[in-house]
Design a protein around this motif. Structure first.
Motif, PDB file in Angstrom:
ATOM      1  N   LEU A   1       0.824  -1.207   0.000  1.00  0.00           N
ATOM      2  CA  LEU A   1       0.000   0.000   0.000  1.00  0.00           C
ATOM      3  C   LEU A   1       0.857   1.256   0.000  1.00  0.00           C
ATOM      4  O   LEU A   1       0.528   2.250  -0.661  1.00  0.00           O
ATOM      5  CB  LEU A   1      -0.935  -0.005   1.211  1.00  0.00           C
ATOM      6  CG  LEU A   1      -2.022  -1.080   1.200  1.00  0.00           C
ATOM      7  CD1 LEU A   1      -2.816  -1.046   2.500  1.00  0.00           C
ATOM      8  CD2 LEU A   1      -2.962  -0.884   0.003  1.00  0.00           C
ATOM      9  N   LEU A   2       1.972   1.223   0.727  1.00  0.00           N
ATOM     10  CA  LEU A   2       2.871   2.368   0.748  1.00  0.00           C
ATOM     11  C   LEU A   2       3.465   2.621  -0.636  1.00  0.00           C
ATOM     12  O   LEU A   2       3.496   3.755  -1.120  1.00  0.00           O
ATOM     13  CB  LEU A   2       3.990   2.144   1.751  1.00  0.00           C
ATOM     14  CG  LEU A   2       5.076   3.231   1.775  1.00  0.00           C
ATOM     15  CD1 LEU A   2       4.493   4.557   2.233  1.00  0.00           C
ATOM     16  CD2 LEU A   2       6.244   2.819   2.638  1.00  0.00           C
TER      17      LEU A   2
ATOM     18  N   LEU B   1       0.807   4.104  -2.815  1.00  0.00           N
ATOM     19  CA  LEU B   1       0.523   5.497  -2.457  1.00  0.00           C
ATOM     20  C   LEU B   1       1.608   6.432  -2.976  1.00  0.00           C
ATOM     21  O   LEU B   1       1.313   7.488  -3.559  1.00  0.00           O
ATOM     22  CB  LEU B   1       0.408   5.618  -0.939  1.00  0.00           C
ATOM     23  CG  LEU B   1       0.254   7.045  -0.388  1.00  0.00           C
ATOM     24  CD1 LEU B   1      -1.001   7.700  -0.937  1.00  0.00           C
ATOM     25  CD2 LEU B   1       0.246   7.032   1.134  1.00  0.00           C
TER      26      LEU B   1
ATOM     27  N   ALA C   1       1.379   6.780  -6.707  1.00  0.00           N
ATOM     28  CA  ALA C   1       0.233   7.603  -7.078  1.00  0.00           C
ATOM     29  C   ALA C   1       0.512   9.082  -6.863  1.00  0.00           C
ATOM     30  O   ALA C   1       0.157   9.930  -7.706  1.00  0.00           O
ATOM     31  CB  ALA C   1      -0.994   7.173  -6.278  1.00  0.00           C
ATOM     32  N   LEU C   2       1.155   9.436  -5.753  1.00  0.00           N
ATOM     33  CA  LEU C   2       1.443  10.839  -5.471  1.00  0.00           C
ATOM     34  C   LEU C   2       2.403  11.433  -6.493  1.00  0.00           C
ATOM     35  O   LEU C   2       2.206  12.560  -6.982  1.00  0.00           O
ATOM     36  CB  LEU C   2       2.026  10.975  -4.059  1.00  0.00           C
ATOM     37  CG  LEU C   2       1.031  10.824  -2.902  1.00  0.00           C
ATOM     38  CD1 LEU C   2       1.776  10.762  -1.576  1.00  0.00           C
ATOM     39  CD2 LEU C   2       0.033  11.980  -2.901  1.00  0.00           C
TER      40      LEU C   2
ATOM     41  N   ALA D   1      -2.219   2.164  -9.254  1.00  0.00           N
ATOM     42  CA  ALA D   1      -1.418   3.183  -8.582  1.00  0.00           C
ATOM     43  C   ALA D   1      -1.045   4.313  -9.538  1.00  0.00           C
ATOM     44  O   ALA D   1      -1.156   5.498  -9.195  1.00  0.00           O
ATOM     45  CB  ALA D   1      -0.156   2.550  -7.998  1.00  0.00           C
TER      46      ALA D   1
ATOM     47  N   ALA E   1       4.652  13.309  -0.951  1.00  0.00           N
ATOM     48  CA  ALA E   1       5.204  11.971  -1.179  1.00  0.00           C
ATOM     49  C   ALA E   1       6.478  11.755  -0.366  1.00  0.00           C
ATOM     50  O   ALA E   1       6.653  10.710   0.271  1.00  0.00           O
ATOM     51  CB  ALA E   1       5.484  11.758  -2.670  1.00  0.00           C
TER      52      ALA E   1
ATOM     53  N   VAL F   1       5.604  11.359   3.344  1.00  0.00           N
ATOM     54  CA  VAL F   1       5.087  10.015   3.625  1.00  0.00           C
ATOM     55  C   VAL F   1       6.233   9.009   3.644  1.00  0.00           C
ATOM     56  O   VAL F   1       6.314   8.140   4.530  1.00  0.00           O
ATOM     57  CB  VAL F   1       4.033   9.602   2.583  1.00  0.00           C
ATOM     58  CG1 VAL F   1       3.659   8.124   2.743  1.00  0.00           C
ATOM     59  CG2 VAL F   1       2.787  10.473   2.721  1.00  0.00           C
TER      60      VAL F   1
ATOM     61  N   SER G   1       7.508   6.790   6.888  1.00  0.00           N
ATOM     62  CA  SER G   1       7.313   5.344   6.785  1.00  0.00           C
ATOM     63  C   SER G   1       8.509   4.565   7.317  1.00  0.00           C
ATOM     64  O   SER G   1       8.389   3.393   7.658  1.00  0.00           O
ATOM     65  CB  SER G   1       7.066   4.946   5.325  1.00  0.00           C
ATOM     66  OG  SER G   1       8.255   5.067   4.564  1.00  0.00           O
TER      67      SER G   1
END
Length: 392
Positions: A206-207, A210, A213-214, A335, A371, A374, A378
């Protein structure tokens, strides 16, 4: 790299031309169909939304079908809906054709990404992805500028007809070059669909999705509205639009090619170098966009950085989804296109701010900053390796 990869890249070239060509056609489409440029930009979001929804659905339905027949069907549908789009006088109908084209493109990419990674050794996924995505980058170098030029001379409808025709040799290449049966490493059918979908509970997957996508949202936020930036802020003529698109495409080709050789073993280094440079580049382009020379240089650089970083993150999606062999391509496609859908919406909003045509550039910088934020947080939450180590 095996020949079928390059045949798949030919089809990706046709589809990439369609996906990116709107950047040079929006003013013409808006004028012809009686909508604003911002509204016309939603055609990009319609395409991306169709791909987000279509990627997992179509991949799931095609997982037990031969790759060649699935890929061929998707390309032919893609061609047909472009013919319809070229003929329609209605903006809503054009939006519908973009969604249907996106469904076909999503299915194609989901199957093609999975097929590509099965045609190469397990530690060469990044290079296989680079070959496949080279179809997209060549589209931005040649297909999109040519489409923009064709649209300037003959109107945007001629570009849609050209894409419809361009799909036909790609279909022939798939028919002749892709194996008729499913490409598998063994005789097993692989995990059940429920098990593959369960991989979406993986925090690392998922990371990676994400972050991809960003970064892609940042790319599409600015790329979709390059045409008004060139003719408005920079004060250049319409004939400069294809030149700018070529520069962006040339940069993206270099970026994805270089990253393809690093994404398998040094993804952390790619992120550490490209991320901060990309973050600085979008605001720099906003500040210097009224200077044509600076605009041309920065468009090239941002194309290279955007695709180097974006393709590396999407490669991580494929690695983290290795336990979902049929759906990994769909997750990577989703994504990419969450970003492609969000980008033009963010840009259309930014255009209505005091920044005007420069708004999308500032918004791209904010998306890249998010991005990187995040990614930095993480490190203390997720096991090392998603995008911060050299683990293949």
């Amino acid at each position: 790299m095996p020949l079928p990869l390059y045949l798949l890249a030919l089809a990706v070239f046709a589809m990439g031309t369609s996906e990116f060509m709107l950047a040079g056609l929006l003013p013409d489409i808006a004028s012809d169909l009686g909508v604003t440029v911002g509204t016309a930009g939603l055609l990009t979001s319609a395409f991306a939304t169709g791909m987000i929804v279509g990627a997992p659905l179509v991949a799931a339905s095609a997982r037990h079908r031969p790759a060649r027949s699935s890929l061929l069907g998707f390309v032919l549908v893609f061609s047909a809906v472009h013919a319809v789009g070229a003929a329609t006088p209605s903006f809503p109908v054009l939006c519908v054709t973009r969604v249907v084209a996106a469904l076909a493109c999503a299915g194609f990419l989901a199957v093609a990404l999975t097929t590509a990674t099965r045609l190469v050794p397990a530690d060469k996924k990044g290079r296989a992805l680079a070959v496949l995505l080279s179809g997209t980058t060549v589209a931005t170098i040649a297909g999109v500028p040519a489409g923009s030029l064709l649209g300037t001379v003959l109107g945007w409808r001629a570009t849609f007809w050209a894409v419809a025709v361009l799909c036909l040799p790609a279909a022939v290449g798939i028919l002749l070059g892709v194996p008729a049966r499913r490409v598998r490493r063994n005789a097993a059918d692989g995990p059940p669909l429920r098990a593959e979908l369960a991989q979406l509970r993986s925090p690392r997957l998922l990371l990676a999705m994400l972050l991809g996508a960003l970064v892609n949202a940042a790319t599409f936020t600015s790329f979709t509205f390059l045409a008004p930036l060139v003719t408005g802020t920079a004060g250049l003529g319409e004939h400069w639009i294809p030149v700018v698109l070529v520069l962006f495409g040339a940069g993206s080709f270099i970026g994805v090619t270089v990253a393809g050789r690093l994404a398998d073993r040094r993804p952390g280094q790619v992120v550490a170098v490209c991320g901060p440079l990309l973050l600085v580049g979008w605001p720099a382009l906003a500040v210097l966009a009224d200077r044509p020379a600076a605009l041309l240089v920065l468009v090239f650089v941002q194309g290279a950085l955007s695709f180097a970083l974006g393709s590396t993150l999407i490669t991580r999606v494929l690695y983290e989804a290795a336990a979902a062999p049929s759906m990994a391509g769909a997750y990577a496609t989703a994504a990419l296109n969450v970003g492609a859908a969000v980008g033009p919406v963010v840009a259309a909003t930014a255009l209505r701010t005091a920044a005007g045509d420069l708004g999308p550039l500032w918004a791209s910088g904010l998306l890249v900053a998010l991005a990187l934020l995040v990614a930095s947080f993480s490190r203390g939450v997720l096991p090392a390796g998603t995008v911060t180590t050299n683990r293949p």
